[in-house]
Design a protein around this motif. Structure first.
Motif, PDB file in Angstrom:
ATOM      1  N   GLY A 259      45.282  34.433  38.730  1.00 58.98           N
ATOM      2  CA  GLY A 259      44.446  35.540  39.187  1.00 58.98           C
ATOM      3  C   GLY A 259      45.248  36.810  39.399  1.00 58.98           C
ATOM      4  N   THR A 260      46.399  36.672  40.047  1.00 57.91           N
ATOM      5  CA  THR A 260      47.254  37.840  40.277  1.00 57.91           C
ATOM      6  C   THR A 260      47.758  38.408  38.952  1.00 57.91           C
ATOM      7  OG1 THR A 260      47.955  36.963  42.418  1.00 57.91           O
ATOM      8  CG2 THR A 260      49.356  38.644  41.402  1.00 57.91           C
ATOM      9  N   ALA A 261      48.128  37.535  38.020  1.00 53.69           N
ATOM     10  CA  ALA A 261      48.605  37.984  36.720  1.00 53.69           C
ATOM     11  C   ALA A 261      47.514  38.761  35.989  1.00 53.69           C
ATOM     12  CB  ALA A 261      49.055  36.781  35.894  1.00 53.69           C
ATOM     13  N   ALA A 262      46.258  38.297  36.056  1.00 53.57           N
ATOM     14  CA  ALA A 262      45.152  38.965  35.381  1.00 53.57           C
ATOM     15  C   ALA A 262      44.898  40.350  35.967  1.00 53.57           C
ATOM     16  CB  ALA A 262      43.886  38.116  35.467  1.00 53.57           C
ATOM     17  N   ARG A 263      44.916  40.424  37.296  1.00 55.63           N
ATOM     18  CA  ARG A 263      44.667  41.714  37.943  1.00 55.63           C
ATOM     19  C   ARG A 263      45.820  42.684  37.708  1.00 55.63           C
ATOM     20  NH1 ARG A 263      42.333  37.997  41.408  1.00 55.63           N
ATOM     21  NH2 ARG A 263      44.207  37.774  42.714  1.00 55.63           N
ATOM     22  N   THR A 264      47.032  42.170  37.641  1.00 56.61           N
ATOM     23  CA  THR A 264      48.191  43.010  37.332  1.00 56.61           C
ATOM     24  C   THR A 264      48.107  43.547  35.908  1.00 56.61           C
ATOM     25  OG1 THR A 264      49.579  41.764  38.870  1.00 56.61           O
ATOM     26  CG2 THR A 264      50.713  43.068  37.185  1.00 56.61           C
ATOM     27  N   LEU A 265      47.693  42.684  34.975  1.00 57.56           N
ATOM     28  CA  LEU A 265      47.516  43.115  33.589  1.00 57.56           C
ATOM     29  C   LEU A 265      46.484  44.231  33.515  1.00 57.56           C
ATOM     30  CD1 LEU A 265      47.862  42.792  30.500  1.00 57.56           C
ATOM     31  CD2 LEU A 265      46.078  41.030  30.596  1.00 57.56           C
ATOM     32  N   PHE A 266      45.353  44.054  34.191  1.00 53.63           N
ATOM     33  CA  PHE A 266      44.304  45.058  34.194  1.00 53.63           C
ATOM     34  C   PHE A 266      44.815  46.389  34.740  1.00 53.63           C
ATOM     35  CE2 PHE A 266      40.943  47.270  36.566  1.00 53.63           C
ATOM     36  CZ  PHE A 266      40.035  47.520  35.547  1.00 53.63           C
ATOM     37  N   ALA A 267      45.475  46.344  35.886  1.00 49.42           N
ATOM     38  CA  ALA A 267      45.962  47.575  36.520  1.00 49.42           C
ATOM     39  C   ALA A 267      46.998  48.281  35.652  1.00 49.42           C
ATOM     40  CB  ALA A 267      46.551  47.253  37.891  1.00 49.42           C
ATOM     41  N   THR A 268      47.881  47.515  35.031  1.00 45.72           N
ATOM     42  CA  THR A 268      48.944  48.102  34.217  1.00 45.72           C
ATOM     43  C   THR A 268      48.398  48.742  32.953  1.00 45.72           C
ATOM     44  OG1 THR A 268      50.462  46.397  35.035  1.00 45.72           O
ATOM     45  CG2 THR A 268      51.151  47.641  33.104  1.00 45.72           C
ATOM     46  N   VAL A 269      47.513  48.006  32.276  1.00 42.61           N
ATOM     47  CA  VAL A 269      46.919  48.543  31.048  1.00 42.61           C
ATOM     48  C   VAL A 269      46.129  49.813  31.351  1.00 42.61           C
ATOM     49  CG1 VAL A 269      45.211  48.130  29.236  1.00 42.61           C
ATOM     50  CG2 VAL A 269      46.841  46.333  29.851  1.00 42.61           C
ATOM     51  N   MET A 270      45.284  49.762  32.384  1.00 43.52           N
ATOM     52  CA  MET A 270      44.446  50.916  32.688  1.00 43.52           C
ATOM     53  C   MET A 270      45.273  52.122  33.131  1.00 43.52           C
ATOM     54  SD  MET A 270      41.450  50.405  31.830  1.00 43.52           S
ATOM     55  CE  MET A 270      39.971  49.411  31.735  1.00 43.52           C
ATOM     56  N   GLN A 271      46.381  51.886  33.772  1.00 41.62           N
ATOM     57  CA  GLN A 271      47.248  52.989  34.186  1.00 41.62           C
ATOM     58  C   GLN A 271      47.745  53.765  32.958  1.00 41.62           C
ATOM     59  OE1 GLN A 271      50.968  51.902  36.102  1.00 41.62           O
ATOM     60  NE2 GLN A 271      50.949  53.762  37.327  1.00 41.62           N
ATOM     61  N   ASP A 272      48.171  53.034  31.936  1.00 40.64           N
ATOM     62  CA  ASP A 272      48.653  53.700  30.730  1.00 40.64           C
ATOM     63  C   ASP A 272      47.511  54.281  29.898  1.00 40.64           C
ATOM     64  OD1 ASP A 272      51.224  53.186  31.400  1.00 40.64           O
ATOM     65  OD2 ASP A 272      51.697  51.928  29.670  1.00 40.64           O
ATOM     66  N   VAL A 273      46.367  53.615  29.923  1.00 42.72           N
ATOM     67  CA  VAL A 273      45.206  54.129  29.191  1.00 42.72           C
ATOM     68  C   VAL A 273      44.797  55.492  29.741  1.00 42.72           C
ATOM     69  CG1 VAL A 273      42.716  53.791  28.890  1.00 42.72           C
ATOM     70  CG2 VAL A 273      44.293  51.925  28.377  1.00 42.72           C
ATOM     71  N   ARG A 274      44.834  55.633  31.071  1.00 40.58           N
ATOM     72  CA  ARG A 274      44.462  56.909  31.693  1.00 40.58           C
ATOM     73  C   ARG A 274      45.405  58.037  31.297  1.00 40.58           C
ATOM     74  NH1 ARG A 274      44.023  53.340  36.198  1.00 40.58           N
ATOM     75  NH2 ARG A 274      41.836  52.850  36.666  1.00 40.58           N
ATOM     76  N   ARG A 275      46.627  57.711  30.955  1.00 47.09           N
ATOM     77  CA  ARG A 275      47.631  58.730  30.626  1.00 47.09           C
ATOM     78  C   ARG A 275      47.574  59.170  29.166  1.00 47.09           C
ATOM     79  NH1 ARG A 275      52.640  55.524  33.545  1.00 47.09           N
ATOM     80  NH2 ARG A 275      52.149  56.107  35.703  1.00 47.09           N
TER      81      ARG A 275
END
Length: 334
Positions: A259-275
């Motif tokens: 669960g933590t790995a999935a949420r970390t993946l989501f947060a990391t991907v979206m952070q770069d997508v926003r940039r």
């Protein structure tokens, strides 16, 4: 299919960012197009008025032919009809007051008329013919304009105003952000199921992002401008590639639960997508970028948990059981 045959004249508005700028650009295009057939055609500078003339051929001490430019890109309603009538009355009143004759008056609009609009025009022409005997009326609507721009003699006009060197000269207006309609819950959407599988349950903002990406995609598809479609595909593939990069990375910490790995993946991907920068001719906002990532998930190409393919397969199976004829994805086809 040629460039001119698929023109959408709303491009003036999209490229220049406002109706005021689009109106001027459309008028200049019209004058150039008229000059193909009538090299002496010219425009009138208002000082303070323009005598009801946009573009004309002839002499203001003898006889003139007038083209009236109206940038009605979305159709002709009551307000637009009033403007047309006022322009014609102004042209004829000033001709009488200043001692010249109007031989023809042509209305130029960048839209396709629907049946009621065309009926209104035909009826007005009959009425105006009685009011102004001898005056010839004509209409250059979007189909007529496309046809004229398709002729070999007008190729330079088409290239100048709509060709590759012109399409994105000016900075287009930033894409709007729209609110999620109350009735649009996306409760059965695959991207929502993939978020839930990752333990992300507060996803209202993600739904708004997906909706805005869909609005953008639908507008691009409907306009049919190749440069816009290519830019949107570039954004689609870029966010997908970002997700693949992070999925392929080994976990940064040993023993991290799924669960933590999935949420970390989501947060990391979206952070770069926003940039990500806006893709060429599409001046997108951050919300469109995150929404495009959700579109990738919705189309079954990504997910947030290790078993994302299983989640997508279950979703497809459930959709087929509920409605075998329905599509399994809500995303607009690019």
């Amino acid at each position: 299919m040629t460039l001119a045959s698929r023109l959408d004249f709303r491009e003036h508005r999209f490229r220049l960012g406002s109706d005021d700028a689009a109106r001027v650009d459309f008028h200049r295009m019209l004058t150039a197009l008229i000059q193909v057939e009538y090299p002496t055609a010219t425009e009138m500078r208002p000082n303070p008025g323009d005598w009801g003339i946009d573009t004309f051929v002839g002499s203001l001490v003898d006889r003139v032919n007038i083209w009236q430019s109206k940038y009605f890109a979305d159709g002709i309603d009551k307000s637009q009809k009033d403007q047309v009538r006022e322009s014609l009355v102004s042209a004829m009143t000033n001709a009488s007051a200043n001692g010249y004759t109007v031989e023809s008056w042509t209305l130029c609009v960048p839209c396709d008329l629907d049946p009621p609009e065309r009926q209104w025009w035909d009826r007005r022409c009959k009425a105006w013919a009685k009011e102004f005997p001898g005056l010839v009326f004509d209409l250059w609507d979007a189909p007529r304009l496309r046809g004229k721009l398709m002729t070999p003699d007008a190729a330079h006009v088409c290239d100048q105003f709509y060709g590759p060197a012109r399409v994105w000269i000016a900075q287009p207006q930033m894409a709007d952000i729209v609110a999620l309609p109350v009735q649009e819950t996306y409760e059965g959407a695959l991207f929502v199921k993939q978020l839930a599988a990752a333990g992300l349950l507060e996803v209202d903002a993600q739904k708004v992002a997906f909706f805005n990406a869909e609005v953008l995609a639908r507008d691009v598809v409907n306009r049919g401008v190749p440069e816009e479609r290519q830019a949107l595909l570039e954004l689609d593939y870029t966010v997908w590639e970002l997700w693949e990069q992070y999925v392929g990375m080994p976990p940064s910490q040993a023993g991290v639960d799924a669960g933590t790995a999935a949420r970390t993946l989501f947060a990391t991907v979206m952070q770069d997508v926003r940039r990500l920068p806006s893709p060429g001719p599409l001046p997108t906002r951050t919300v469109h970028h995150t929404g495009m990532m959700h579109r990738v998930v919705e189309t079954g190409r990504a997910g947030w948990v290790a078993s994302w393919r299983h989640v997508a397969a279950e979703h497809t199976e459930q959709c087929q059981v509920n409605d075998p004829s329905s599509s399994t994805t809500l995303a607009v086809q690019l």
